[in-house]
Design a protein around this motif. Structure first.
Motif, PDB file in Angstrom:
ATOM      1  N   PHE A  84       0.793  -1.226   0.000  1.00 23.39           N
ATOM      2  CA  PHE A  84       0.000   0.000   0.000  1.00 23.39           C
ATOM      3  C   PHE A  84       0.829   1.281   0.000  1.00 23.39           C
ATOM      4  CE2 PHE A  84      -3.025  -3.013   1.995  1.00 23.39           C
ATOM      5  CZ  PHE A  84      -4.037  -2.923   1.047  1.00 23.39           C
ATOM      6  N   GLY A  85       2.124   1.165   0.199  1.00 22.86           N
ATOM      7  CA  GLY A  85       2.968   2.345   0.250  1.00 22.86           C
ATOM      8  C   GLY A  85       3.605   2.502   1.607  1.00 22.86           C
ATOM      9  N   ALA A  86       4.929   2.646   1.621  1.00 17.93           N
ATOM     10  CA  ALA A  86       5.663   2.681   2.891  1.00 17.93           C
ATOM     11  C   ALA A  86       5.344   3.930   3.703  1.00 17.93           C
ATOM     12  CB  ALA A  86       7.161   2.593   2.608  1.00 17.93           C
ATOM     13  N   ARG A  87       5.233   5.087   3.038  1.00 15.58           N
ATOM     14  CA  ARG A  87       4.968   6.324   3.774  1.00 15.58           C
ATOM     15  C   ARG A  87       3.608   6.276   4.461  1.00 15.58           C
ATOM     16  NH1 ARG A  87       2.630  11.353   1.978  1.00 15.58           N
ATOM     17  NH2 ARG A  87       3.472  13.185   3.070  1.00 15.58           N
ATOM     18  N   ARG A  88       2.623   5.732   3.793  1.00 13.83           N
ATOM     19  CA  ARG A  88       1.272   5.646   4.355  1.00 13.83           C
ATOM     20  C   ARG A  88       1.269   4.760   5.608  1.00 13.83           C
ATOM     21  NH1 ARG A  88      -0.873   4.671   0.186  1.00 13.83           N
ATOM     22  NH2 ARG A  88      -2.104   6.531  -0.231  1.00 13.83           N
ATOM     23  N   ILE A  89       1.901   3.592   5.527  1.00 11.61           N
ATOM     24  CA  ILE A  89       1.931   2.669   6.667  1.00 11.61           C
ATOM     25  C   ILE A  89       2.768   3.257   7.804  1.00 11.61           C
ATOM     26  CG2 ILE A  89       2.604   0.359   7.415  1.00 11.61           C
ATOM     27  CD1 ILE A  89       0.121   0.524   5.594  1.00 11.61           C
ATOM     28  N   PHE A  90       3.844   3.939   7.462  1.00 10.56           N
ATOM     29  CA  PHE A  90       4.685   4.610   8.459  1.00 10.56           C
ATOM     30  C   PHE A  90       3.847   5.586   9.288  1.00 10.56           C
ATOM     31  CE2 PHE A  90       7.625   7.949   9.796  1.00 10.56           C
ATOM     32  CZ  PHE A  90       8.723   7.232  10.256  1.00 10.56           C
ATOM     33  N   CYS A  91       3.042   6.400   8.605  1.00 11.78           N
ATOM     34  CA  CYS A  91       2.234   7.411   9.300  1.00 11.78           C
ATOM     35  C   CYS A  91       1.096   6.777  10.101  1.00 11.78           C
ATOM     36  CB  CYS A  91       1.673   8.410   8.284  1.00 11.78           C
ATOM     37  SG  CYS A  91       2.940   9.452   7.512  1.00 11.78           S
ATOM     38  N   ILE A  92       0.475   5.722   9.582  1.00 12.27           N
ATOM     39  CA  ILE A  92      -0.584   5.032  10.323  1.00 12.27           C
ATOM     40  C   ILE A  92      -0.026   4.459  11.628  1.00 12.27           C
ATOM     41  CG2 ILE A  92      -2.093   3.002  10.303  1.00 12.27           C
ATOM     42  CD1 ILE A  92      -2.588   3.557   7.329  1.00 12.27           C
ATOM     43  N   GLY A  93       1.175   3.908  11.568  1.00  9.81           N
ATOM     44  CA  GLY A  93       1.801   3.387  12.780  1.00  9.81           C
ATOM     45  C   GLY A  93       2.011   4.468  13.826  1.00  9.81           C
ATOM     46  N   LEU A  94       2.450   5.647  13.398  1.00  8.00           N
ATOM     47  CA  LEU A  94       2.660   6.748  14.335  1.00  8.00           C
ATOM     48  C   LEU A  94       1.345   7.205  14.962  1.00  8.00           C
ATOM     49  CD1 LEU A  94       5.302   8.849  12.369  1.00  8.00           C
ATOM     50  CD2 LEU A  94       5.686   7.472  14.426  1.00  8.00           C
ATOM     51  N   LEU A  95       0.252   7.178  14.209  1.00  7.94           N
ATOM     52  CA  LEU A  95      -1.061   7.529  14.770  1.00  7.94           C
ATOM     53  C   LEU A  95      -1.476   6.538  15.854  1.00  7.94           C
ATOM     54  CD1 LEU A  95      -2.977   8.607  11.533  1.00  7.94           C
ATOM     55  CD2 LEU A  95      -2.222  10.099  13.408  1.00  7.94           C
ATOM     56  N   LEU A  96      -1.187   5.252  15.642  1.00 10.66           N
ATOM     57  CA  LEU A  96      -1.487   4.241  16.668  1.00 10.66           C
ATOM     58  C   LEU A  96      -0.655   4.485  17.928  1.00 10.66           C
ATOM     59  CD1 LEU A  96      -1.718   0.950  14.546  1.00 10.66           C
ATOM     60  CD2 LEU A  96      -3.588   2.167  15.674  1.00 10.66           C
ATOM     61  N   VAL A  97       0.590   4.879  17.749  1.00 14.71           N
ATOM     62  CA  VAL A  97       1.450   5.185  18.894  1.00 14.71           C
ATOM     63  C   VAL A  97       0.873   6.354  19.690  1.00 14.71           C
ATOM     64  CG1 VAL A  97       3.728   6.015  19.601  1.00 14.71           C
ATOM     65  CG2 VAL A  97       3.537   4.289  17.807  1.00 14.71           C
ATOM     66  N   LEU A  98       0.465   7.410  18.990  1.00 12.05           N
ATOM     67  CA  LEU A  98      -0.098   8.577  19.666  1.00 12.05           C
ATOM     68  C   LEU A  98      -1.331   8.212  20.481  1.00 12.05           C
ATOM     69  CD1 LEU A  98       0.254  11.273  16.844  1.00 12.05           C
ATOM     70  CD2 LEU A  98       1.338  11.342  19.096  1.00 12.05           C
ATOM     71  N   GLY A  99      -2.242   7.430  19.892  1.00 11.72           N
ATOM     72  CA  GLY A  99      -3.468   7.057  20.590  1.00 11.72           C
ATOM     73  C   GLY A  99      -3.219   6.187  21.804  1.00 11.72           C
ATOM     74  N   SER A 100      -2.394   5.160  21.657  1.00  9.34           N
ATOM     75  CA  SER A 100      -2.152   4.235  22.772  1.00  9.34           C
ATOM     76  C   SER A 100      -1.334   4.892  23.883  1.00  9.34           C
ATOM     77  CB  SER A 100      -1.437   2.979  22.266  1.00  9.34           C
ATOM     78  OG  SER A 100      -0.225   3.317  21.627  1.00  9.34           O
ATOM     79  N   ALA A 101      -0.352   5.729  23.520  1.00 14.83           N
ATOM     80  CA  ALA A 101       0.472   6.389  24.536  1.00 14.83           C
ATOM     81  C   ALA A 101      -0.334   7.394  25.339  1.00 14.83           C
ATOM     82  CB  ALA A 101       1.658   7.079  23.869  1.00 14.83           C
ATOM     83  N   ALA A 102      -1.290   8.064  24.690  1.00 22.46           N
ATOM     84  CA  ALA A 102      -2.125   9.023  25.412  1.00 22.46           C
ATOM     85  C   ALA A 102      -3.133   8.331  26.321  1.00 22.46           C
ATOM     86  CB  ALA A 102      -2.853   9.924  24.413  1.00 22.46           C
ATOM     87  N   ALA A 103      -3.583   7.124  25.931  1.00 20.18           N
ATOM     88  CA  ALA A 103      -4.614   6.423  26.698  1.00 20.18           C
ATOM     89  C   ALA A 103      -4.046   5.574  27.837  1.00 20.18           C
ATOM     90  CB  ALA A 103      -5.442   5.543  25.769  1.00 20.18           C
ATOM     91  N   ALA A 104      -2.834   5.033  27.669  1.00 18.91           N
ATOM     92  CA  ALA A 104      -2.273   4.091  28.635  1.00 18.91           C
ATOM     93  C   ALA A 104      -2.227   4.611  30.067  1.00 18.91           C
ATOM     94  CB  ALA A 104      -0.881   3.658  28.179  1.00 18.91           C
ATOM     95  N   PRO A 105      -1.845   5.868  30.314  1.00 16.00           N
ATOM     96  CA  PRO A 105      -1.766   6.342  31.705  1.00 16.00           C
ATOM     97  C   PRO A 105      -3.100   6.323  32.443  1.00 16.00           C
ATOM     98  CG  PRO A 105      -0.518   7.784  30.261  1.00 16.00           C
ATOM     99  CD  PRO A 105      -1.297   6.865  29.377  1.00 16.00           C
ATOM    100  N   PHE A 106      -4.210   6.239  31.712  1.00 12.96           N
ATOM    101  CA  PHE A 106      -5.531   6.242  32.344  1.00 12.96           C
ATOM    102  C   PHE A 106      -6.113   4.832  32.471  1.00 12.96           C
ATOM    103  CE2 PHE A 106      -4.920  10.279  30.100  1.00 12.96           C
ATOM    104  CZ  PHE A 106      -5.058  11.168  31.152  1.00 12.96           C
ATOM    105  N   ALA A 107      -5.291   3.806  32.231  1.00 13.66           N
ATOM    106  CA  ALA A 107      -5.757   2.421  32.319  1.00 13.66           C
ATOM    107  C   ALA A 107      -6.236   2.115  33.744  1.00 13.66           C
ATOM    108  CB  ALA A 107      -4.644   1.463  31.922  1.00 13.66           C
ATOM    109  N   PRO A 108      -7.465   1.602  33.920  1.00 16.69           N
ATOM    110  CA  PRO A 108      -7.984   1.335  35.264  1.00 16.69           C
ATOM    111  C   PRO A 108      -7.443   0.058  35.894  1.00 16.69           C
ATOM    112  CG  PRO A 108      -9.633   0.779  33.620  1.00 16.69           C
ATOM    113  CD  PRO A 108      -8.480   1.381  32.872  1.00 16.69           C
ATOM    114  N   THR A 109      -6.999  -0.883  35.052  1.00 13.05           N
ATOM    115  CA  THR A 109      -6.487  -2.156  35.564  1.00 13.05           C
ATOM    116  C   THR A 109      -5.230  -2.537  34.797  1.00 13.05           C
ATOM    117  OG1 THR A 109      -7.742  -3.508  33.982  1.00 13.05           O
ATOM    118  CG2 THR A 109      -8.843  -2.933  36.061  1.00 13.05           C
ATOM    119  N   LEU A 110      -4.526  -3.534  35.319  1.00 13.32           N
ATOM    120  CA  LEU A 110      -3.327  -4.014  34.640  1.00 13.32           C
ATOM    121  C   LEU A 110      -3.680  -4.577  33.269  1.00 13.32           C
ATOM    122  CD1 LEU A 110      -0.262  -4.565  34.778  1.00 13.32           C
ATOM    123  CD2 LEU A 110      -0.814  -6.813  35.743  1.00 13.32           C
TER     124      LEU A 110
END
Length: 471
Positions: A84-110
């Motif tokens: 599908f294109g390396a640049r597109r997949i590269f950017c999608i991966g970074l979006l996943l990092v942003l979402g998970s890193a912002a949400a992880a500190p608010f995790a209620p359980t392990l």
């Protein structure tokens, strides 16, 4: 003299290594270092997270969960980048990092925190195979004609080594100043910077090269079998100190057999066993990479735990003790970048010999050993990182088929994180819940043996003869 001149005249003249623009390399380097950074920062935060969630041994799944996700996601992201294109997949991966890193500190359980780490592992898995694919395409368009861009590969290797080694000091400082949540939040500015630079500086994907990939072609059954066998292996290994789960070992054997049968019959296998079997140097590189990272991650996770529990240091102090590994890991990568043009055997032999020396030196550690001696041995352990990492990465680049560089790069990282999974299990077996001297000495004996095998392999493997940088 005449004979030497005649022999030299018959040898091909190697092309000069491709030089890649700094603006092109920077977002790729930033993106690829996120996976290594998140792998190592957690080492000094495990005890704090364990206390925060009142968790026992289950906290190890914060380590294994990311590694399992990475082991599966790396070749998948590589295939998607090729399609599908390396640049597109590269950017999608970074979006996943942003979402998970912002949400992880608010995790209620392990459990929720482990899930966030899994998503983080998937997101950070895109950068390396997509980045290698873009480097291969860009290098092929340069006058060197696709010769291995040693500077570009060296920059990625140096950044990854720095991220792994600086992760414990950075993680310790963040835990000390804030708390364990900060090791997730730090990803946000890094990923955001890499994303903006990727959109501005990386070339757009060629629409003509884009393929249509169906879910069937992604080999979802192969992914499921691969994930299942790794989970079975981890469950068995982690249970060895107490009550071995023999059913997990049986599941691993059955699922491995099913995976081999499936992948040999699939048109587009998740793990291309046929390509690996035909390409013995590439297969050997994967095995060598896996064994190297068993040793590397065993040290990365066991040493901070021993420093905290065996020596009574704080998270920040134990992280600072790991700084010599960080500094020398970066320096030796730059040194190895210069040596790689003379032949990869010298690079891998040097790295493996230093790994033997540093691993054996761990057996000298004891609760009463002076701190300066620990710092010296930590420095020795930093020596092999750059040599081994760059050597295996360059071998993969040279031996992988050009049209499958994304997938092959993903499989290299898969082998790395299989090694990391094995290391986390090995640390659990040797060190256990209380990192004492005897456990550290047992671990030192095992990883010294593995390092010796790596040294002998590098010294006597035939396909490493004459591997100068010929492109």
């Amino acid at each position: 003299m005449a004979l030497r001149t005649a022999r030299t005249a018959k040898e091909p003249v190697p092309p000069a290594p491709a030089r890649l623009p700094l603006g092109f390399l920077t977002p790729i380097v930033l993106g690829t270092m996120l996976n290594a950074l998140n792998s190592s920062m957690l080492a000094v935060a495990l005890l704090s997270i364990q206390a925060a969630f009142d968790a026992g041994a289950a906290v190890v799944w914060l380590v294994s969960g990311l590694y399992l996700a990475t082991a599966v996601a790396q070749p998948t992201m590589g295939r998607l980048a090729d399609a599908f294109g390396a640049r597109r997949i590269f950017c999608i991966g970074l979006l996943l990092v942003l979402g998970s890193a912002a949400a992880a500190p608010f995790a209620p359980t392990l459990g929720w925190l482990i899930a966030a780490r899994v998503v983080l592992g998937i997101g950070t898995s895109a950068a390396y195979p997509a980045g290698m694919s873009m480097i291969r395409l860009r290098a092929g368009a340069l006058p060197a004609g696709g010769a291995a861009p040693a500077g570009g590969l060296g920059a990625i290797s140096a950044a990854s080594q720095a991220a792994v080694a600086f992760g414990p000091p950075l993680g310790g400082l963040l835990v000390q100043l804030v708390d364990w949540r900060a090791i997730f939040w730090v990803n946000v500015p890094l990923a955001l910077t890499a994303l903006v630079m990727a959109l501005l500086r990386l070339p757009a994907d060629d629409a003509a090269r884009r393929a249509r990939v169906t879910l069937r072609e992604l080999d979802l059954p192969g992914m499921a079998l691969f994930t299942g066998e790794l989970c079975g292996l981890m469950l068995f290994l982690l249970s060895l100190p107490d009550h071995p789960r023999w059913w997990a070992l049986a599941a691993f054997v059955v699922l491995t057999a099913a995976l081999v049968r499936r992948e040999l019959r699939a048109d587009r296998p998740f793990v291309d066993l046929r390509m690996i079997a035909r390409n013995r140097p590439l297969a050997a590189t994967y095995v060598r990479c896996m064994a190297t990272y068993v040793v590397f991650y065993s040290i990365t996770y066991a040493l901070p735990q021993w420093l905290q529990q065996g020596r009574g240091l704080s998270e920040a102090q134990s992280g600072l003790v790991m700084l010599p590994m960080a500094a020398l890991g970066v320096v030796t990568t730059m040194w190895a970048t210069r040596l790689v043009g003379r032949g990869l055997r010298a690079v891998l032999v040097t790295g493996s010999a230093a790994l033997c020396l540093g691993s054996a030196a761990l057996a000298l550690f004891g609760s009463s050993v002076p701190l300066w001696q620990i710092l010296v041995i930590a420095a020795v352990l930093g020596l092999p990182n750059g040599f081994n990492s760059l050597g295996n990465q360059t071998l993969m680049y040279r031996t992988a088929p050009a049209e499958q560089i994304g997938t092959a790069s993903g499989l290299l990282r898969t082998s790395q994180y299989i090694g990391a999974n094995l290391a986390s299990a090995l640390v659990g077996i040797a060190v256990g819940r209380q990192a004492g001297d005897s456990g550290l000495h047992l671990l030192a004996a095992v990883i010294t043996g593995i390092s010796l095998v790596l040294l002998l392999n590098a010294a006597f493997t035939r396909h490493l003869r004459g591997t100068a940088d010929h492109g």
